[in-house]
Scaffold this motif. Structure first.
Motif, PDB file in Angstrom:
ATOM      1  N   ARG A  25      31.975  38.234  47.515  1.00 28.05           N
ATOM      2  CA  ARG A  25      32.422  37.437  46.370  1.00 28.05           C
ATOM      3  C   ARG A  25      31.226  37.003  45.527  1.00 28.05           C
ATOM      4  NH1 ARG A  25      35.584  34.414  48.985  1.00 28.05           N
ATOM      5  NH2 ARG A  25      34.082  32.778  49.493  1.00 28.05           N
ATOM      6  N   LEU A  63      37.061  39.293  40.434  1.00 30.38           N
ATOM      7  CA  LEU A  63      36.925  38.556  41.686  1.00 30.38           C
ATOM      8  C   LEU A  63      38.262  38.377  42.378  1.00 30.38           C
ATOM      9  CD1 LEU A  63      34.336  35.750  40.779  1.00 30.38           C
ATOM     10  CD2 LEU A  63      33.965  37.813  42.128  1.00 30.38           C
ATOM     11  N   GLU A 105      39.096  40.147  45.894  1.00 31.13           N
ATOM     12  CA  GLU A 105      39.354  39.271  47.037  1.00 31.13           C
ATOM     13  C   GLU A 105      40.649  39.666  47.732  1.00 31.13           C
ATOM     14  OE1 GLU A 105      38.755  35.510  49.343  1.00 31.13           O
ATOM     15  OE2 GLU A 105      37.457  36.827  48.152  1.00 31.13           O
TER      16      GLU A 105
END
Length: 267
Positions: A195, A207, A211
């Motif tokens: 991240r 992101l 994720e």
């Protein structure tokens, strides 16, 4: 004997047959839940009239979110370690009893896990932990590579080496987590490293998507002997440091090769 969802008391009994001795997740009182329901259903929502000052939100709302978050974290950890077994069905009431809370926050947490692809709803029974086959894991690795390799190649040619050096403590955290042999600890450290690395691109949507893909690739883990799995984690963590070195030196071919290998060898 490993203690977790399957042995929470040290007695050798299955986890659903014995209540945990560890501190329990705080449950809401009936009065707190009633106040929370009243807060969301009475009056004109979102408006204040006659210059009246806004009232503070009841503590129960915060407590409920906290309980749900704690349950979600606990379930994610149990998935990563394999304590929640692929293919098995778990009901919210039974899990709630294990954590000392009502079924509601467990059900809400499970619904979030269903959105993340970790479990699937089984009507009138509960939630089944999804089995991850080799093909699905390979597909996830391919998608992650397609998404992240171009970004990392761009970073290799545009970000100062000092910025990559700042991420070394996170890479070292993954190495320590791998050495501990704890899958849940490593999963958390691994996500934190990736991240932070992708955050250098300054793209919030990237992101979020990365994720989600990362979590899907992490659970449930393929059943491997603990010693063998620890070796995989150690190799995985070592690649983080090598990747930072390649990024700092701007070696784009090395970056592309390391990332492809890193994703392909996760399991």
């Amino acid at each position: 004997m490993k203690q977790g969802l399957h042995d929470v008391s040290g007695t050798g009994l299955p986890w659903h047959a014995a209540r945990p001795a560890a501190p329990r997740v705080p449950a809401q009182s009936g009065a707190a839940e009633a106040r929370e329901r009243a807060d969301g259903s009475s009056g004109v929502r979102g408006e204040h009239t006659h210059g009246e000052p806004p009232l503070p939100r009841p503590r129960a709302v915060v407590q409920r979110a906290s309980v749900r978050g704690q349950i979600l974290d606990a379930l994610r950890s149990a998935l990563t370690t394999g304590e929640l077994c692929p293919g098995e069905v778990y009901s919210a009431p039974v899990l709630g009893d294990r954590f000392g809370v009502s079924a509601t926050p467990v059900r809400e947490a499970m619904q979030q896990l269903a959105l993340e692809g970790a479990v699937e709803v089984v009507p009138n029974r509960g939630f089944r932990v999804v089995r991850r086959g080799a093909r699905e894991l390979a597909e996830l690795a391919e998608v992650r590579a397609l998404l992240e390799v171009p970004v990392l190649l761009r970073l290799a040619g545009s970000v100062p080496a000092a910025r990559f050096a700042e991420l070394r403590p996170l890479a070292e955290d993954t190495a320590r987590a791998a050495a501990s042999g704890c899958p849940a600890r490593y999963a958390e450290a691994d996500r934190a490293f990736h991240r932070a690395l992708l955050a250098l691109a300054g793209n919030e949507q990237l992101l979020r998507i990365a994720e989600d893909l990362h979590r899907r690739a992490q659970w449930p883990l393929v059943s491997t002997p603990p010693r063998q799995h620890r070796a995989v984690l150690l190799r995985d963590a070592a690649q983080h440091t090598a990747l930072l070195d390649a990024l700092a030196s701007g070696e784009q071919d090395a970056v592309a090769g390391l990332v492809a290998e890193h994703f392909a060898q996760r399991d």
